[in-house]
Motif scaffolding. Structure first.
Motif, mmCIF file in Angstrom:
data_model
loop_
_atom_site.group_PDB
_atom_site.id
_atom_site.type_symbol
_atom_site.label_atom_id
_atom_site.label_comp_id
_atom_site.label_asym_id
_atom_site.label_seq_id
_atom_site.Cartn_x
_atom_site.Cartn_y
_atom_site.Cartn_z
ATOM 1 N N CYS A 54 -2.302 -0.033 5.167
ATOM 2 C CA CYS A 54 -3.412 -0.630 4.433
ATOM 3 C C CYS A 54 -4.669 -0.605 5.297
ATOM 4 O O CYS A 54 -4.583 -0.707 6.516
ATOM 5 N N THR A 59 -8.907 -4.439 3.023
ATOM 6 C CA THR A 59 -8.040 -4.695 1.872
ATOM 7 C C THR A 59 -6.937 -5.670 2.250
ATOM 8 O O THR A 59 -6.606 -6.590 1.500
ATOM 9 N N GLU A 60 -6.378 -5.431 3.452
ATOM 10 C CA GLU A 60 -5.273 -6.264 3.886
ATOM 11 C C GLU A 60 -5.716 -7.720 3.984
ATOM 12 O O GLU A 60 -5.024 -8.627 3.497
ATOM 13 N N ARG A 76 -8.161 -9.128 2.435
ATOM 14 C CA ARG A 76 -8.430 -9.675 1.112
ATOM 15 C C ARG A 76 -7.122 -10.039 0.407
ATOM 16 O O ARG A 76 -6.986 -11.092 -0.197
ATOM 17 N N CYS A 81 0.828 -1.197 0.000
ATOM 18 C CA CYS A 81 0.000 0.000 0.000
ATOM 19 C C CYS A 81 0.867 1.254 0.000
ATOM 20 O O CYS A 81 0.416 2.338 0.366
#
Lengths: 341, 307
Positions: B43, B47-48, B50, B38
């Motif tokens: 992050c 998101t992290e 995922r 990121c």
């Protein structure tokens, strides 16, 4: 008693793991002698006080390996010179203020990159620090890293290798495979990977890493040495007299098997000093508040065209230090190798 | 011989697994691979999570290792930080480093063995002493100092060679970097050959060959060298792997975009894929070089029989 066979190709093989150069030389030059076509390898070392006829001097009490080696060493000018250099290095490592009054961390940006002047014989760095003071203080790092890493490697390597060589069997085979694994990793590469996460600016992670990646070399030497000493008659005799394994190892095998380990550990010392500087140069060894020749050389390299003095002094000091330890290891090997007498 | 090679290849498997696992674990502690993705910011947790799932980072380490090795053997080394496939990086980096290593090894063999034979036959003479002093100097000056000095003197001051190597890295531009890379090993080869030659020159078979009236060059090449080169071959063989891995410093000084350069970038950017991939290939090269050495042994020295 079945003796584990030492294969000619596998065990004498040189391990070249990255910067482990000098150590390889020690092993391989030894191997070159051992594999000479004249006959079977001579067992290393003799029992202390058991030099036998022709082994010692012409008259008087027969000398042992150590007394003989010491007599050889004292007469060798190379030994005297390198020992003097090393004593000097150790003294300034312990008390750098003896010959350098300043503080290596006090810098004056106004004098950045200036050349030599009275009171500052080596000039100034890009940050305006006194090159002379920093070079003197840098000796401490190098000596500490070299000595502690060698001691650690010698201790761990000889204990593990010695025990494996003495007892043989499963653990010996397992240890051999583990050393094979460590030999597969180039040292500089392993250092970059492992040390790039470390944020501490002390010498301990560097020493720990060196011990971790190079103990197999020493353990292999110690194993081979114990294997060859173990076959001697005096060991069998002691065993027949009912000596315990501990007594056999400590009283009979250790004094006779330790010489090659000392030789390789001495030569390894120079390798460790060069390796520390290389890692610091790459930016993963010691970090800036620490004073190290590698850091200074790294910082000076962009300015090498305009002010080479910033690079040449620490580089010269590094070269002299490494050279002194290499020569020491060389003469110690010659003195302790009975076949050269 | 065939059986010996097969046995050695089988023995290489556990060593290969162990070494790669060790590297894998070392790189694993190197840092969080997701953190670098990121950029400078943190992050966001969703998101992290995922990303972790996508890359399989939520799996235990041994499973990650198995998956990785499975991919490696199907030719997939993963992707580098900038989206390039690692195997493409290798395709550009390895030829360069191979050329550099080749130059270094050739210099080692030609200069090192020649000097070693000359000094070994003239032990104690001025030639011997001066070459020995030179090798001591080469060994004691660390390679990054040798490299910087060579670059300064040859490249910048005297303008004999270009100070940095171009992207294509042709052989002629690699001679000076190759010499720098080889300098330490060159000194070892010289000293090793010297010790070995000096020792064998006193052997009975050499005296016999001389007594038979063989010409000097034939005694040296056929009788003396063949026996003296055995330890030297070991050294050079194992050195090939070390040179390829140790080229980081040389490649950094002369700006050569080879394996060392990519590895250094990978470590700086905490790119696990690049580092593990390159190191895995280097380990294979190193192991194969060792095997080759042991096979060459039998050719050089018929007394060593491989059952």
């Amino acid at each position: 008693m079945p003796e584990p066979r030492v294969s000619p190709a596998g065990d004498g093989a040189v391990a070249a793991t990255g910067a482990g150069g000098a150590m390889d030389l020690a092993t391989s030059e030894g191997a070159a002698r051992e594999r000479g076509p004249e006959g079977p390898p001579v067992p290393r070392g003799t029992a202390p006080g058991d030099a036998g006829p022709g082994g010692g001097g012409p008259v008087g009490r027969p000398r042992g390996l150590w007394a003989d080696a010491w007599r050889d060493l004292r007469r060798d000018p190379v030994f005297v010179v390198s020992a003097l250099v090393i004593v000097f290095l150790v003294v300034i490592a312990v008390r750098p203020s003896l010959i350098a009054g300043g503080n290596p961390l006090s810098c004056d940006l106004g004098r950045a990159q200036e050349g030599a002047r009275p009171g500052h014989p080596f000039g100034f760095t890009a940050q305006g620090c006194d090159v002379y003071t920093r070079t003197v203080y840098g000796a401490r790092t190098s000596v500490v890293v070299g000595v502690l890493a060698s001691l650690g490697v010698a201790l761990i390597g000889s204990v593990l290798g010695g025990l494996a060589g003495f007892f043989g069997g499963f653990w010996d085979a397992a240890l051999s495979r583990v050393t094979d694994i460590f030999f597969g990793i180039p040292v500089v590469l392993g250092g970059l990977v492992l040390l790039s996460v470390v944020t501490s600016s002390t010498v301990w992670p560097v020493i720990g890493f060196m011990v971790l990646l190079t103990w197999p070399q020493l353990s292999r030497i110690a194993r081979g040495s114990v294997l060859s000493v173990k076959q001697n008659d005096f060991v069998q005799a002691a065993r027949a007299l009912g000596a315990s394994s501990t007594r056999l190892l400590l009283r009979h095998i250790l004094p006779n098997a330790v010489a090659p380990v000392i030789v390789v550990a001495t030569i390894a010392l120079s390798t460790f000093i060069a390796l520390e500087a290389t890692l610091s140069y790459l930016g993963v060894g010691l970090k800036p508040p620490a004073v190290s020749w590698g850091i200074d050389i790294s910082n000076a390299s962009p300015y090498i065209r305009n002010s080479p003095h910033m690079l040449l002094w620490p580089a010269g000091a590094l070269a002299v230090t490494v050279l002194a330890f290499i020569m020491l290891g060389d003469v110690v090997r010659d003195a302790l190798d009975p076949k050269l007498r | 011989m065939g059986r010996y090679v097969t046995r050695r290849l089988l023995q290489m498997i556990p060593v290969f697994v162990g070494t790669t696992l060790l590297i894998f674990l070392m790189v694993h502690v190197m840092g969080d691979p997701v953190a670098g993705l990121c950029g400078e910011r943190q992050c966001d947790p969703a998101t992290e999570a995922r990303l972790r799932q996508e890359f399989g980072l939520d799996q235990p380490v041994w499973r990650q290792y198995l998956t990785y090795m499975g991919n490696v053997f199907s030719g997939d080394f993963g992707t580098a930080f900038n989206g390039q496939r690692v195997i493409d990086l290798m395709a550009t980096a390895f030829p360069v480093t191979l050329r550099l290593t080749l130059v270094a090894v050739v210099l080692e063999i030609v200069i090192g063995i020649t000097l070693g034979v000359v000094t070994g036959l003239r032990r104690g003479r001025p030639v011997d002493t001066s070459v020995l002093l030179l090798t001591l100097m080469a060994v004691s000056v660390p390679i990054f100092v040798t490299g910087l000095l060579a670059q300064l003197l040859l490249g910048v001051e005297w303008r004999l060679v270009p100070p940095a190597v171009s992207a294509a890295a042709p052989l002629d531009e690699l001679i000076v970097p190759g010499l720098v890379l080889a300098s330490v090993s060159l000194a070892y080869v010289t000293r090793l050959t010297r010790t070995s030659v000096a020792e064998n020159a006193r052997a009975d078979y050499v005296r016999t060959a001389v007594a038979k009236g063989l010409p000097r060059h034939r005694v040296i090449t056929r009788h003396l060298l063949r026996n003296s080169l055995i330890p030297v071959v070991t050294f050079i063989g194992t050195d090939v792997g070390a040179l390829m891995g140790g080229a980081i410093v040389t490649e950094r000084i002369f700006n050569i975009h080879g394996v060392g350069f990519q590895l250094y970038q990978g470590i700086l950017r905490q790119n696990t894929q690049t580092v593990v991939g390159f190191v895995t290939v280097l380990v294979i090269v190193f192991l194969l070089a060792n095997l080759l050495v042991d096979v060459v042994y039998a050719v050089l020295d018929p007394r060593i029989r491989h059952a």
